[in-house]
Design an enzyme around this catalytic site. Structure first.
Site, short mmCIF file in Angstrom:
data_model
loop_
_atom_site.label_atom_id
_atom_site.label_comp_id
_atom_site.label_asym_id
_atom_site.label_seq_id
_atom_site.Cartn_x
_atom_site.Cartn_y
_atom_site.Cartn_z
N GLU A 166 4.30 -0.30 2.46
CA GLU A 166 4.15 -1.48 3.31
C GLU A 166 2.81 -2.20 3.07
O GLU A 166 2.72 -3.42 3.24
CB GLU A 166 4.32 -1.07 4.78
CG GLU A 166 4.35 -2.20 5.77
CD GLU A 166 5.51 -3.17 5.60
OE1 GLU A 166 6.55 -2.79 5.01
OE2 GLU A 166 5.37 -4.33 6.05
N GLN A 219 -13.47 -2.23 -5.00
CA GLN A 219 -12.68 -2.88 -6.04
C GLN A 219 -12.58 -4.38 -5.80
O GLN A 219 -12.83 -5.20 -6.70
CB GLN A 219 -11.28 -2.26 -6.06
CG GLN A 219 -10.25 -3.05 -6.86
CD GLN A 219 -8.94 -2.30 -6.94
OE1 GLN A 219 -8.83 -1.32 -7.66
NE2 GLN A 219 -7.94 -2.75 -6.21
N ASP A 265 -9.17 -0.98 -0.78
CA ASP A 265 -10.01 -0.65 -1.94
C ASP A 265 -11.19 -1.61 -1.95
O ASP A 265 -11.26 -2.54 -2.75
CB ASP A 265 -9.18 -0.73 -3.22
CG ASP A 265 -8.03 0.25 -3.19
OD1 ASP A 265 -8.24 1.42 -3.50
OD2 ASP A 265 -6.91 -0.15 -2.78
N MET A 302 -0.11 -0.88 -8.82
CA MET A 302 0.29 0.21 -9.72
C MET A 302 1.66 0.75 -9.29
O MET A 302 2.06 1.83 -9.74
CB MET A 302 -0.76 1.32 -9.73
CG MET A 302 -2.11 0.82 -10.24
SD MET A 302 -3.17 2.12 -10.91
CE MET A 302 -3.41 3.15 -9.50
N GLY A 303 2.36 0.02 -8.42
CA GLY A 303 3.72 0.41 -8.06
C GLY A 303 3.77 1.54 -7.05
O GLY A 303 2.80 1.84 -6.38
N VAL A 334 -3.54 -1.72 5.82
CA VAL A 334 -2.35 -1.35 6.58
C VAL A 334 -2.39 0.16 6.81
O VAL A 334 -2.58 0.93 5.86
CB VAL A 334 -1.07 -1.77 5.83
CG1 VAL A 334 0.17 -1.34 6.60
CG2 VAL A 334 -1.07 -3.27 5.60
N ARG A 356 -0.83 7.54 -3.10
CA ARG A 356 -1.22 8.95 -3.28
C ARG A 356 -0.90 9.80 -2.05
O ARG A 356 -1.00 11.03 -2.13
CB ARG A 356 -2.72 9.06 -3.62
CG ARG A 356 -3.04 8.57 -5.03
CD ARG A 356 -4.44 8.98 -5.47
NE ARG A 356 -4.69 8.73 -6.88
CZ ARG A 356 -5.24 7.63 -7.38
NH1 ARG A 356 -5.63 6.67 -6.58
NH2 ARG A 356 -5.41 7.49 -8.69
N HIS A 412 1.33 -2.72 0.16
CA HIS A 412 1.58 -3.66 -0.95
C HIS A 412 2.40 -4.85 -0.46
O HIS A 412 2.16 -5.99 -0.85
CB HIS A 412 2.36 -2.97 -2.07
CG HIS A 412 1.68 -1.80 -2.71
ND1 HIS A 412 2.18 -0.52 -2.65
CD2 HIS A 412 0.55 -1.72 -3.46
CE1 HIS A 412 1.39 0.30 -3.34
NE2 HIS A 412 0.39 -0.40 -3.84
N GLY A 463 -6.04 -5.82 -1.44
CA GLY A 463 -6.21 -5.16 -0.15
C GLY A 463 -7.65 -4.73 0.08
O GLY A 463 -8.35 -4.33 -0.85
P1 AMP Z 1 -2.58 0.12 -5.94
O1 AMP Z 1 -1.13 0.04 -6.26
O2 AMP Z 1 -2.97 1.34 -5.17
O3 AMP Z 1 -3.46 -0.14 -7.15
O4 AMP Z 1 -2.88 -1.07 -4.95
C1 AMP Z 1 -2.50 -2.39 -5.25
C2 AMP Z 1 -3.08 -3.33 -4.21
O5 AMP Z 1 -2.59 -2.93 -2.92
C3 AMP Z 1 -4.61 -3.29 -4.13
O6 AMP Z 1 -5.08 -4.61 -3.90
C4 AMP Z 1 -4.85 -2.40 -2.94
O7 AMP Z 1 -6.07 -2.64 -2.29
C5 AMP Z 1 -3.69 -2.78 -2.04
N1 AMP Z 1 -3.42 -1.73 -1.06
C6 AMP Z 1 -3.17 -0.41 -1.29
N2 AMP Z 1 -3.03 0.26 -0.13
C7 AMP Z 1 -3.21 -0.65 0.86
C8 AMP Z 1 -3.19 -0.59 2.29
N3 AMP Z 1 -2.97 0.55 2.95
N4 AMP Z 1 -3.42 -1.73 2.99
C9 AMP Z 1 -3.66 -2.90 2.33
N5 AMP Z 1 -3.68 -3.03 1.00
C10 AMP Z 1 -3.46 -1.92 0.27
#
Ligand code: AMP
Length: 288
Positions: free
Chosen positions: A28, A146, A143, A23-24, A169, A180, A30, A140
């Protein structure tokens, strides 16, 4: 998007395409998914799409942080070959009447707290996998529910794509990276550390011999009792999101809590046998 994937495949036989949906507002976490995708594939596609379908009416869709210019740079520097950032109108020219039913694994935890969330997530992931046609998609573990649901959808509905799970991470003090986290103001960041502290305490109690899942859940909830934090749940489940009666190395501890005056909702988890020590620590500038 699909033409690009097909042209890449036609141009060079045997090219594997890796995909990182996001979701942008990249961090790190991502970008490590991009690193993993580059190890597994020859081309990497990243999508940036804040999916309205997965936000509830009282959630933060409008406020969700966005910075496409910065994201473009970070993605390109990290080796993303193709950035796909469709508009909501392009993704949903009409309201989708047909959606993915996530089934019973979505009845609990995040699914219980956010009705309709996982139907929205799986519907957009299904669309993105059909549009990008990757060989492998990287998600990741941050989640956890998910990615378990995505894996189940891909298996149950015979998607022609592998799902790879990358470790969480974290900042050096344990805070899991999240877009967030920008909502955390003043003292909120310090308060938010109780999430990873609770996971670590429960992991240690389990390693120390405590095997009663309900006692471990109570221990986790105790650590979350700090001013400025409103705990939502601390649960031990198996990979199908069922409460466990026996704890083993595959048991997952999942936590959700609201932090600070703004009520920023954060989630985190640990697979007990792997432990937080096996997650990826990174140094990140801490901003107020
Ligand atoms: P989001 O942009 O929050 O929807 O996340 C996009 C992808 O990045 C998802 O597969 C998340 O699980 C992964 N992600 C978000 N935060 C982390 C993190 N701290 N460590 C590893 N993967 C992450």
């Amino acid at each position: 998007m699909r033409s690009w994937s097909r042209a890449e495949r036609a141009r060079a036989g045997g090219v594997r395409i890796g995909f990182v949906p996001t979701m942008g507002f990249l961090h790190e976490g991502h970008l490590r998914l991009v690193d993993r995708a580059r190890e597994l594939a020859d081309r990497v596609v990243m999508s940036i799409f804040v999916n309205p379908l997965q936000f509830g009416p009282r959630e933060d869709f409008a406020a969700y942080p966005r910075d496409l210019d910065r994201d473009r740079k970070l993605a390109a520097e990290r080796g993303v070959d193709c950035l796909f950032f469709p508009s909501a109108d392009a993704m949903y020219p009409t309201e989708p009447l047909v959606r993915v039913d996530p089934g019973p694994m979505a009845d609990t935890l995040e699914g219980a707290a956010r009705p309709g969330h996982f139907a929205g997530v799986l519907t957009v992931v299904a669309k993105l996998l059909h549009i990008v046609e990757p060989d492998v998609a990287v998600f990741g573990r941050k989640d956890f529910q998910q990615v378990m649901l995505v894996q189940r959808m891909v298996g149950d509905l015979d998607f022609a794509c592998e799902i790879e799970i990358a470790p969480t991470v974290r900042e050096l003090d344990g805070l899991a990276l999240s877009s967030r986290n920008v909502y955390l103001k003043g003292d909120d960041r310090r308060v938010a550390l109780a999430l990873s502290r609770a996971l670590r305490a429960v992991e240690q109690a389990w390693r120390g011999g405590e095997a009663d899942p309900r006692a471990l859940e109570r221990r986790g909830m105790e650590v979350l009792q700090v001013p400025g934090m409103t705990p939502e749940y601390f649960k031990l489940v198996d990979a199908q999101m069922r409460p466990v009666t026996r704890v083993d190395a595959k048991t997952i501890a999942l936590v959700a809590a609201r932090v600070g005056a703004a009520g920023t909702r954060l989630i985190d988890n640990v697979v007990l046998g792997e432990g937080i020590a096996n997650d990826v620590p990174v140094r990140v500038a801490v901003k107020d």
